[in-house]
Design a protein around this motif. Structure first.
Motif, PDB file in Angstrom:
ATOM      1  N   LEU A   1      -7.586  -4.311   1.369  1.00  0.00           N
ATOM      2  CA  LEU A   1      -8.555  -3.212   1.423  1.00  0.00           C
ATOM      3  C   LEU A   1      -9.959  -3.757   1.667  1.00  0.00           C
ATOM      4  CD1 LEU A   1      -9.204  -0.240   1.247  1.00  0.00           C
ATOM      5  CD2 LEU A   1      -9.111  -0.421  -1.254  1.00  0.00           C
ATOM      6  N   LEU A  11      -7.945   2.996   6.260  1.00  0.00           N
ATOM      7  CA  LEU A  11      -6.667   2.856   5.556  1.00  0.00           C
ATOM      8  C   LEU A  11      -5.440   3.008   6.440  1.00  0.00           C
ATOM      9  CD1 LEU A  11      -7.613   4.824   2.330  1.00  0.00           C
ATOM     10  CD2 LEU A  11      -7.680   2.346   2.711  1.00  0.00           C
ATOM     11  N   PRO A  69       0.809  -1.213   0.000  1.00  0.00           N
ATOM     12  CA  PRO A  69       0.000   0.000   0.000  1.00  0.00           C
ATOM     13  C   PRO A  69       0.847   1.271   0.000  1.00  0.00           C
ATOM     14  CG  PRO A  69       0.109  -0.855   2.223  1.00  0.00           C
ATOM     15  CD  PRO A  69       0.860  -1.826   1.349  1.00  0.00           C
ATOM     16  N   TRP A 113      -3.438   0.241  -3.219  1.00  0.00           N
ATOM     17  CA  TRP A 113      -3.729  -0.701  -2.138  1.00  0.00           C
ATOM     18  C   TRP A 113      -3.770  -2.125  -2.655  1.00  0.00           C
ATOM     19  CZ3 TRP A 113      -3.551   2.135   2.121  1.00  0.00           C
ATOM     20  CH2 TRP A 113      -3.802   3.505   1.986  1.00  0.00           C
TER      21      TRP A 113
END
Length: 176
Positions: free
Chosen positions: A133, A150, A111, A128
């Protein structure tokens, strides 16, 4: 850079600070914000746009249900159509993000998140791992902050070049 990646472009929202206009249709530099975003992700295997459908070929359109649930809900709706192992998430209101920006984000291996000149993560400009995710998103993502979703994924910060982290939220932002 990854050979195979998909993109989710968030083009919904109310645009309330812009007087309720459709941000995706706002023009900057002779092009709409949606055109800027689509240019930035032109290398994607599949582009999913989350927002009111427009006559734009070559993209898959979807909406969160119900509409207006915020960016995390939009990402969740877009992820339903992502097939690649890596996904770039980009908000439509960031005309400074280019294909070069996306290449730098992807070069980290994901990421990764774009970080502005003040050190703030721009959660809606990142690359990502799709599976991570999906797992990070709550069952009901409506109203959930992107930072809470996140941040725990520990993304690599990619420092924005001048103008890359600019976003368009208010009429003053339209000037350049």
């Amino acid at each position: 850079m990854r050979d195979e990646w998909d993109a989710v472009v968030l083009a919904g929202g109310r645009g309330s600070r812009l007087g309720g206009v459709d941000k995706a249709a706002v023009r900057i530099g002779g092009r709409t914000l949606l055109e800027h975003a689509l240019d930035a992700v032109r290398g994607a295997g599949r582009v999913v746009v989350v927002g009111p459908e427009k006559d734009v070929p070559g993209v898959l359109w979807t909406r969160e249900d119900p509409p207006g649930g915020g960016p995390a809900a939009g990402v969740a709706a877009g992820l339903r159509h992502v097939r690649a192992d890596v996904v770039v998430v980009l908000a439509v209101d960031q005309p400074g993000v280019t294909a070069s920006t996306v290449e730098r984000l992807l070069a980290t291996g994901a990421p990764a998140v774009l970080v502005d000149e003040d050190g703030r993560s721009q959660w809606l400009a990142g690359a990502w791992r799709t599976d991570r995710l999906r797992t990070a998103l709550p069952d009901d993502p409506h109203g959930v902050s992107m930072r809470s979703v996140l941040g725990p994924l520990d993304p690599v910060p990619v420092v924005a070049l001048p103008g890359e982290a600019r976003d368009v939220d208010t009429p003053a932002d339209l000037g350049g």
